[in-house]
Design a protein around this motif. Structure first.
Motif, PDB file in Angstrom:
ATOM      1  N   LYS A   1      -3.359 -10.358   7.267  1.00 54.50           N
ATOM      2  CA  LYS A   1      -2.227  -9.446   7.088  1.00 54.50           C
ATOM      3  C   LYS A   1      -2.222  -8.979   5.643  1.00 54.50           C
ATOM      4  O   LYS A   1      -1.963  -9.731   4.723  1.00 54.50           O
ATOM      5  CB  LYS A   1      -0.920 -10.163   7.454  1.00 54.50           C
ATOM      6  N   HIS A   2      -2.498  -7.695   5.476  1.00 54.02           N
ATOM      7  CA  HIS A   2      -2.888  -7.147   4.184  1.00 54.02           C
ATOM      8  C   HIS A   2      -1.717  -6.461   3.472  1.00 54.02           C
ATOM      9  O   HIS A   2      -1.154  -5.488   3.980  1.00 54.02           O
ATOM     10  CB  HIS A   2      -4.012  -6.133   4.413  1.00 54.02           C
TER      11      HIS A   2
ATOM     12  N   THR B   1     -12.936  -4.572   8.213  1.00 55.41           N
ATOM     13  CA  THR B   1     -11.952  -3.526   7.945  1.00 55.41           C
ATOM     14  C   THR B   1     -12.144  -2.383   8.938  1.00 55.41           C
ATOM     15  O   THR B   1     -13.166  -1.716   8.893  1.00 55.41           O
ATOM     16  CB  THR B   1     -12.111  -2.991   6.508  1.00 55.41           C
ATOM     17  N   GLN B   2     -11.173  -2.148   9.872  1.00 55.35           N
ATOM     18  CA  GLN B   2      -9.888  -2.772  10.018  1.00 55.35           C
ATOM     19  C   GLN B   2      -9.400  -2.591  11.447  1.00 55.35           C
ATOM     20  O   GLN B   2     -10.111  -2.016  12.276  1.00 55.35           O
ATOM     21  CB  GLN B   2      -8.887  -2.179   9.030  1.00 55.35           C
TER      22      GLN B   2
ATOM     23  N   LYS C   1       1.344  -6.907   2.943  1.00 57.70           N
ATOM     24  CA  LYS C   1       2.595  -6.662   3.650  1.00 57.70           C
ATOM     25  C   LYS C   1       3.057  -7.948   4.323  1.00 57.70           C
ATOM     26  O   LYS C   1       2.234  -8.781   4.704  1.00 57.70           O
ATOM     27  CB  LYS C   1       2.392  -5.575   4.722  1.00 57.70           C
TER      28      LYS C   1
ATOM     29  N   LYS D   1       0.822  -1.221   0.000  1.00 61.62           N
ATOM     30  CA  LYS D   1       0.000   0.000   0.000  1.00 61.62           C
ATOM     31  C   LYS D   1       0.856   1.271   0.000  1.00 61.62           C
ATOM     32  O   LYS D   1       0.354   2.366   0.261  1.00 61.62           O
ATOM     33  CB  LYS D   1      -0.924   0.002   1.227  1.00 61.62           C
TER      34      LYS D   1
ATOM     35  N   GLN E   1      -3.045  -4.019   8.555  1.00 60.86           N
ATOM     36  CA  GLN E   1      -2.104  -3.550   7.544  1.00 60.86           C
ATOM     37  C   GLN E   1      -0.731  -3.197   8.109  1.00 60.86           C
ATOM     38  O   GLN E   1       0.183  -2.873   7.361  1.00 60.86           O
ATOM     39  CB  GLN E   1      -2.700  -2.351   6.801  1.00 60.86           C
TER      40      GLN E   1
END
Length: 626
Positions: free
Chosen positions: A375-376, A584-585, A378, A157, A342
């Protein structure tokens, strides 16, 4: 606005993040190199003779904790320098220099000798620096470049011009740097695969040797015991003593068989010697979020001794009593009730400011009654996954997205409004998916293989996510097939959100604006993103800009909204085939203020007891699945 979490307290006497960074392959030899290094930023790749100041490693120069506060440009070169002493007591040992992660490319020099160039900002790497060391002080220089989102490389991101759902780009060393001393023949990699159906655990070892007289007749010794991090162990010592003693005795007998077996089973592959063996356990303790039981393991090969751990657990899918496909944990239906995470912190960006900070986030969501984190976009340091392993949290792990600049109308607006039409688009339309770059595709596959190798042994990871919302997506059917060859023990969400190609283990939905409707599917049905509700807390926000969906003014209003969607859609949806959810989140991030907690982790924005009760009702409904 400058925000801090309160979890960091850099000291000149103690380096940041001093804990052993690699719990799955641990040695007694450990020399932490975090702390203040010299740094400078130049316009050319000519090694500098002087430096501009100090940077606190492992925090990126963009972060406030680094002390630099400079955004590295794609045309700039970031240089690190520090002095090293030879750490060896035994001069026959080798010295390995280990980097947790350096974003994005790194060139390593010791005493002006170039030893290694590494590309990829998320994965660990090492270099043997033994032959360049001298008796007195040694010069270590690291040169870093980072083109961030101006190319096809993996970036998650990060965005140089950040706003909304894309965040500050960071660069440079962002995970722990350390040295370790190893014998001339040492264990390079360890792969552990549990099998609860056969009461066994398999080990695969890769050894490296600089000894020309390397003898494959060396014996491997292995000892397995109850993990020191198991819950309530201190209260069960007397009860467990005899069982523990019996387990040790049984494994000593097994050890002899393993030794005899290994005499004939070494295989040479590239620069490694490989071997594998399987041990039957006399008694099984399963791992789950409710009981995260870990086994400790010690492995000795020659003069090398490593410590690790593993868990006995199985991830699969299967039919429940109503012939609905479910996610299974340890051969039983299990509902994944999760949160999107994130991994950003206001003062340190990608780098957790401390071990305590990692533990806080994980413990907080578990105390609220959730059992999973996605775990978004990353990868985290290994210690983050270690804490999930020992505390008992399932992890859905995204692979880090890359590709050229994304078309927001295509990957965001169109599929959000017309989700069913999005599933008709094939992901070999490379231009639409920002994947015309052949080198980028090859790099993605290489990173995928290295990511699986890096994280394979963490029992908390139960599902891989190759692509999210079409960001750099390509050939997902082939990618899913390839991923299955790398790891047969976990599930795959091949295209999370939209642009589903009909492959993988789950049918993955992102629903933010359209109505929620659930029905059984030929793959396990999961709601892999929803919510995004915002609540702005004055003096705890990063900027005056607000990004998120559906704005609320009070904690009660936000809590009401979350509970409403669970009571009206999520909990009734379980009976209709819903197997998992991802809200989220976890925390606010910069302009995006849709977290359950503020960016500085100081304010919980929802009413805790009500959310706990909501999750209890959710899991109670899920427990009816048999």
């Amino acid at each position: 606005m400058s925000l801090k979490t309160g979890f960091s307290n850099p000291s000149t006497s103690m380096p940041p993040l001093p804990e052993y960074p690699r719990p799955l392959l641990k040695r007694n030899s450990y020399y932490n190199l975090n702390g203040y290094w010299d740094y400078t930023i130049t316009k050319t790749n000519q090694m500098p003779s002087t430096y501009d100041g100090k940077i606190l490693v492992p925090f990126s120069p963009e972060s406030s904790l680094s002390g630099v506060n400079h955004q590295l440009k794609p045309t700039e070169f970031l240089w690190y320098h520090r002095v090293l002493n030879d750490p060896r007591e035994n001069k026959n040992d080798r010295v390995l220099l280990q980097f947790g992660a350096v974003d994005q490319t790194a060139a390593i020099y010791v005493n002006d000798c170039h030893l290694l160039s590494h590309e990829g900002g998320y994965l660990p790497f090492s270099v043997d620096i033994t032959d360049q060391l001298i008796a007195d002080e040694n010069s270590l220089v690291v040169m870093v470049t980072d083109v961030s989102d101006t190319s096809y490389h993996a970036r998650g991101k990060q965005k140089l011009e950040c706003s909304g759902m894309f965040y500050t780009a960071q660069s440079g060393i962002w995970q722990t740097v350390f040295m370790e001393c190893v014998p001339s023949t040492y264990i390079k990699n360890l792969k552990i695969t549990p099998d609860i159906d056969t009461n066994s655990v398999s080990f695969e070892l890769a050894m490296v040797s600089t000894d020309v007289s390397f003898n494959t007749k060396n014996k491997i010794k292995i000892l397995i015991s109850e993990g020191s991090s198991n819950p309530n162990k201190s209260n069960l010592v007397k009860q467990e003593f005899r069982e523990e003693e019996f387990l040790e005795q049984e494994l000593r007998e097994e050890e002899f068989l393993v030794q005899e077996f290994l005499d004939q089973e070494f295989l040479k592959e590239e620069d490694f010697f490989h071997t594998s063996f399987t041990i039957n356990l006399p008694e099984l303790h399963y791992w789950s979020p409710e009981g995260p039981y870990l086994y400790d393991v010690s492995i000795t090969y020659g003069d090398d001794v490593i410590e690790s751990y593993f868990a006995m657990r199985k991830i699969s899918t299967g039919m429940d009593q109503n012939n609905i496909l479910r996610l299974f944990l340890n051969n039983k239906p299990y509902f994944h009730n999760g949160i999107l995470d994130q991994g950003y912190w206001p003062e340190s960006l990608y780098t957790p400011p401390s071990d305590e900070a990692m533990i806080y986030d994980i413990t907080m969501i578990k105390n609220l009654g959730f059992n999973m984190l996605r775990k978004h976009a990353k990868l985290e340091p290994s210690r983050w996954y270690y804490h999930c392993d020992r505390l008992g949290v399932l992890v859905w792990q995204d692979f880090v997205n890359g590709g050229s600049s994304y078309r927001s109308w295509f990957v965001t607006i169109f599929p959000t409004i017309f989700p069913r039409l999005a599933t008709l688009i094939k992901d070999n339309s490379y231009r639409l998916f920002s994947r015309n770059d052949e080198p980028g595709k090859k790099e993605y596959l290489s990173d995928m293989k290295r990511t699986v190798e890096y994280l394979y042994n963490h029992p908390s990871i139960v599902l891989w996510v190759p692509f999210n919302e079409g960001w750099g997506q390509f050939d997902s059917i082939k990618i899913t097939e390839y991923l299955k060859t790398l790891d047969t023990t976990r599930l795959i969400d091949s295209a999370s959100g939209w642009f589903d190609q009909g492959c993988g283990d789950v049918r993955s939905l992102h629903i933010y604006f359209t109505p929620m409707r659930f029905r059984p599917h030929k793959r396990a049905l999961v709601l892999s993103e929803f919510g995004g509700y915002t609540l702005r807390i004055d003096s705890h926000t990063y900027s005056d800009t607000t990004y998120g969906y559906r704005h609320y003014k009070t904690n009660q209003d936000l809590t009401d909204a979350i509970i409403s969607v669970y009571e009206k859609k999520i909990i009734p949806g379980i009976e209709k085939g819903l197997c998992a959810t991802v809200y989220t989140q976890l925390s606010d991030i910069e302009e995006e203020i849709n977290g359950l907690i503020t960016y500085d982790r100081k304010v919980l924005k929802i009413e805790k007891k009500r959310i706990q009760k909501m999750n209890q009702l959710c899991m109670r409904e899920a427990s009816k699945m048999k």
